[in-house]
Design a protein around this motif. Structure first.
Motif, PDB file in Angstrom:
ATOM      1  N   VAL A 116       0.863  -1.184   0.000  1.00 22.47           N
ATOM      2  CA  VAL A 116       0.000   0.000   0.000  1.00 22.47           C
ATOM      3  C   VAL A 116       0.896   1.230   0.000  1.00 22.47           C
ATOM      4  CG1 VAL A 116      -1.773   1.229   1.308  1.00 22.47           C
ATOM      5  CG2 VAL A 116      -1.754  -1.259   1.306  1.00 22.47           C
ATOM      6  N   GLY A 166      -1.454   4.516  -4.385  1.00 25.14           N
ATOM      7  CA  GLY A 166      -2.473   3.478  -4.556  1.00 25.14           C
ATOM      8  C   GLY A 166      -1.998   2.170  -3.969  1.00 25.14           C
ATOM      9  N   VAL A 167      -2.525   1.078  -4.518  1.00 29.72           N
ATOM     10  CA  VAL A 167      -2.085  -0.228  -4.021  1.00 29.72           C
ATOM     11  C   VAL A 167      -1.398  -0.995  -5.150  1.00 29.72           C
ATOM     12  CG1 VAL A 167      -3.890  -0.418  -2.259  1.00 29.72           C
ATOM     13  CG2 VAL A 167      -4.314  -1.352  -4.530  1.00 29.72           C
ATOM     14  N   TRP A 186      -5.673   5.144  -5.920  1.00 26.09           N
ATOM     15  CA  TRP A 186      -6.771   5.197  -4.946  1.00 26.09           C
ATOM     16  C   TRP A 186      -8.085   5.609  -5.598  1.00 26.09           C
ATOM     17  CZ3 TRP A 186      -6.347   2.588  -0.801  1.00 26.09           C
ATOM     18  CH2 TRP A 186      -5.127   2.460  -0.142  1.00 26.09           C
ATOM     19  N   ILE A 229     -10.558   2.999  -6.503  1.00 18.92           N
ATOM     20  CA  ILE A 229     -11.136   2.161  -5.454  1.00 18.92           C
ATOM     21  C   ILE A 229     -12.259   2.921  -4.762  1.00 18.92           C
ATOM     22  CG2 ILE A 229     -10.625   0.899  -3.311  1.00 18.92           C
ATOM     23  CD1 ILE A 229      -7.696   0.720  -4.341  1.00 18.92           C
ATOM     24  N   ASP A 230     -13.392   2.279  -4.646  1.00 21.43           N
ATOM     25  CA  ASP A 230     -14.557   2.865  -3.995  1.00 21.43           C
ATOM     26  C   ASP A 230     -14.169   3.363  -2.600  1.00 21.43           C
ATOM     27  OD1 ASP A 230     -16.956   3.248  -2.637  1.00 21.43           O
ATOM     28  OD2 ASP A 230     -18.000   1.747  -3.857  1.00 21.43           O
ATOM     29  N   PRO A 231     -14.514   4.604  -2.248  1.00 24.29           N
ATOM     30  CA  PRO A 231     -14.130   5.117  -0.921  1.00 24.29           C
ATOM     31  C   PRO A 231     -14.567   4.182   0.213  1.00 24.29           C
ATOM     32  CG  PRO A 231     -15.044   6.871  -2.254  1.00 24.29           C
ATOM     33  CD  PRO A 231     -15.198   5.615  -3.052  1.00 24.29           C
ATOM     34  N   ASP A 278     -14.495   1.075   0.160  1.00 22.10           N
ATOM     35  CA  ASP A 278     -13.616  -0.103   0.186  1.00 22.10           C
ATOM     36  C   ASP A 278     -12.177   0.245   0.561  1.00 22.10           C
ATOM     37  OD1 ASP A 278     -15.597  -1.796  -0.440  1.00 22.10           O
ATOM     38  OD2 ASP A 278     -14.920  -2.287  -2.467  1.00 22.10           O
ATOM     39  N   GLN A 279     -11.893   1.551   0.589  1.00 26.78           N
ATOM     40  CA  GLN A 279     -10.481   1.936   0.768  1.00 26.78           C
ATOM     41  C   GLN A 279      -9.907   1.460   2.100  1.00 26.78           C
ATOM     42  OE1 GLN A 279      -9.977   6.079  -0.210  1.00 26.78           O
ATOM     43  NE2 GLN A 279     -10.373   5.705  -2.382  1.00 26.78           N
ATOM     44  N   ALA A 321      -8.446  -1.972   1.838  1.00 28.56           N
ATOM     45  CA  ALA A 321      -7.282  -2.182   0.962  1.00 28.56           C
ATOM     46  C   ALA A 321      -5.985  -2.242   1.771  1.00 28.56           C
ATOM     47  CB  ALA A 321      -7.222  -1.081  -0.086  1.00 28.56           C
ATOM     48  N   LYS A 322      -5.809  -3.367   2.458  1.00 31.12           N
ATOM     49  CA  LYS A 322      -4.586  -3.571   3.244  1.00 31.12           C
ATOM     50  C   LYS A 322      -3.790  -4.698   2.594  1.00 31.12           C
ATOM     51  CE  LYS A 322      -6.972  -2.527   7.538  1.00 31.12           C
ATOM     52  NZ  LYS A 322      -7.758  -3.144   8.580  1.00 31.12           N
TER      53      LYS A 322
END
Lengths: 185, 370
Positions: A95, A99-100, A120, A123-125, A127-128, A131-132
């Motif tokens: 991360v 972004g990822v 980022w 990616i849907d806020p 879902d953020q 995102a790990k």
């Protein structure tokens, strides 16, 4: 047909791949004759029994009335189809501020064959927070066909699979014990 | 396969074939007398099979009889792809892995990762396939090929005067073993405590990986696996250096950890290797941390001018199908291919004389230059 377009906002399905639905009527309002039970209508009935006459009052009766036929409401899907052209199962490996970084695997592959930096903004806020490192997601790219129009769409959805169940944990523990036994032969 | 590669080494000739597609590493060693050893596994792009398997079949090696040992230095994706099929084909080979991998926490992680669908556990799942195969052999009352090793273990020894041979592991040390156990326990707990199921977080088992010293006749080879240096003198390369016999230095080196700075120490080149010895590496083409970097190449060339790589370290952008290609370009998202096209380095030398190694490059392999 009466399109209840104001209810469009209630369309519950706003997910990719399924068309949003709207509530519509089945036809115009019309009228029909029907027998309606009216409790206020009393009816007196006279009859004779063994030479004695008698009378009885019946409370309420069926009367013929003209009624309004309201249209039957039903859910109708709009013509909106998603055609998937590429899709991956991804696992976040790193991360960063941009972004990822994720390893990407196409269906039926044992090992990831692709890698990408997903900003980022993609990616849907909602879902953020998920995102790990180690998080899994599905990424679909394709066309969204909306009433004759074609839009290119990229959609990322993080997986929310509940953690291991007691049964899964017990099975994994048993399997690990079997593996361990191989080392002690 | 290239025609020139089809010739088998002579009985008194050592061969080291290093396969490194850009993401992956596999070493095939001819130990003399038609006996072979395979260290790690990666896939061949054309066939999707283990690169070592494809090569050995091509040159006509009897896999069941001639492959003596398979060493899995550690379970990372890039060192284990195709390992289960390799073991299945080499029925009589012994399978040797690091003693760190018999830890119950690690085996629980392996078992848990099998229950996570879509997590493409990669290396862990491949290791599980290896264990399942060994389990199957056990059910059939066949001898188990599984063995573990740690620093100081002798994996193979032959005292035959004409072809003396000794393969010994120089790692993992006790300190590294303990460190790995702690890491496995920590990662297992992390996996169990997360709210949602997730893929197994990255573990760095490099300290638990197996560094090998191979002595065949008059030649000595050092295979660095993915070993890294640590601050502690009892772990990583420091532990290996502190126990190295002063007299014996290797003539050939497989550079550790894809040529990274963390995989290197000046002592390796002064204490364990003869000056200017041939050194080979496989790159690790990853988006986050591609190896070797330009500074790594410069550093390696300062140590030896005879350095080779199986492929360049740069990643190749993948051209996707439409409309994904158009859309992702518009969004400035690049999808890179984790490469599997083959780069092959082949080095040969006579067992009996101190000749110069003859190194050939095939596919994308090349000699490092400033």
């Amino acid at each position: 047909m009466t399109d209840v377009s104001s209810l469009d906002s209630y369309a519950y399905s706003n997910q990719l791949g399924s068309a949003p639905s709207v509530l519509t009527s089945s036809g115009d309002t019309d009228f029909a004759d029907a027998m309606i039970y009216d409790p206020a209508q009393n009816k007196d009935t006279a009859f004779e029994f063994n030479g004695e006459s008698s009378s009885h009052t019946q409370h309420g009766s069926f009367v013929r009335r003209r009624i309004m036929n309201f249209p039957v409401a039903r859910i109708q899907k709009k013509r909106r189809n998603f055609r998937e052209t590429s899709s991956w199962e991804g696992v976040v490996t790193q991360v960063s501020d941009e972004g990822v970084i994720a390893k990407l695997c196409r269906r039926y592959q044992d090992f990831p064959a692709e890698e990408a930096l997903i900003p980022w903004g993609e990616i849907d806020p909602a879902d953020q927070a998920l995102a790990k490192e180690g998080a899994m997601f599905s990424w679909k790219v394709g066309y969204l066909e909306n009433n004759g129009q074609r839009l290119s769409v990229s959609h990322i959805e993080f997986r929310r699979i509940p953690s291991f169940s007691a049964r899964e944990l017990a099975a994994a523990k048993m399997k690990a014990a079997e593996y361990s036994a191989l080392f002690h032969d | 396969m290239i025609e020139a590669l089809r010739d088998r080494p002579a009985n008194d000739e050592i061969e080291i074939s290093l396969f490194g597609p850009g993401y992956g590493e596999s070493i095939v060693l001819h130990l003399g007398g038609g006996r072979w050893c395979v260290v790690d596994s990666c896939l061949d792009k054309d066939t999707g099979r283990a690169a070592a398997l494809v090569y050995l079949e091509e040159i006509g090696v009897d896999l069941q009889r001639q492959v003596e040992i398979i060493v899995c230095t550690h379970w990372h994706d890039d060192h284990i792809r195709g390992m289960a099929s390799l073991l299945a084909a080499c029925q009589n080979a012994r399978f040797i892995c690091s003693s760190s991998l018999r830890e119950s926490a690690f085996l629980q992680i392996v078992a848990l990762s099998e229950t996570i669908r879509g997590a493409h556990g990669g290396g862990l799942n491949e290791f599980a396939r290896v264990l399942q195969q060994i389990m199957m052999r056990r059910h059939c009352n066949e001898p188990s090929p599984l063995e573990t090793c740690h620093a100081g273990s002798v994996l193979l020894e032959r005292r035959d005067e004409s072809l003396p041979l000794k393969i010994a592991s120089l790692s993992p040390s006790d300190t590294d073993h303990k460190r790995m156990s702690e890491t496995f326990a920590e990662k297992r707990n992390q996996l169990l405590s997360s709210e949602y199921k997730q893929s197994v977080p990255t573990m760095h088992p490099n300290l638990g990986s197996i560094v090998l010293r191979v002595e065949i006749g008059k030649q000595m080879i050092l295979l660095g696996a993915d070993m890294e240096s640590r601050k502690s003198k009892t772990g990583g390369w420091s532990a290996i250096l502190s126990q190295a016999p002063a007299a014996s230095k290797a003539d050939f080196y497989k550079i550790a950890h894809h040529g990274s700075n963390t995989g290197d120490m000046p002592g390796i080149w002064t204490e364990l290797l003869v000056p200017d010895c041939p050194a080979v590496l496989t790159p690790n083409q990853r988006l986050a941390n591609p190896l070797p970097r330009v500074t790594d190449v410069e550093r390696i060339l300062r140590r030896t001018p005879n350095a080779f790589a199986t492929a360049p370290a740069s990643l190749k952008r993948k051209r996707l199908e439409q409309p994904a290609e158009r859309l992702l370009r518009h969004k400035d998202i690049a999808v890179y291919e984790i490469p599997s096209s083959q780069g092959h380095l082949r080095a040969r030398v006579s067992i009996h004389t101190k000749d110069v190694w003859k190194i050939h490059t095939y596919g994308r392999a090349f000699q490092l230059a400033p």
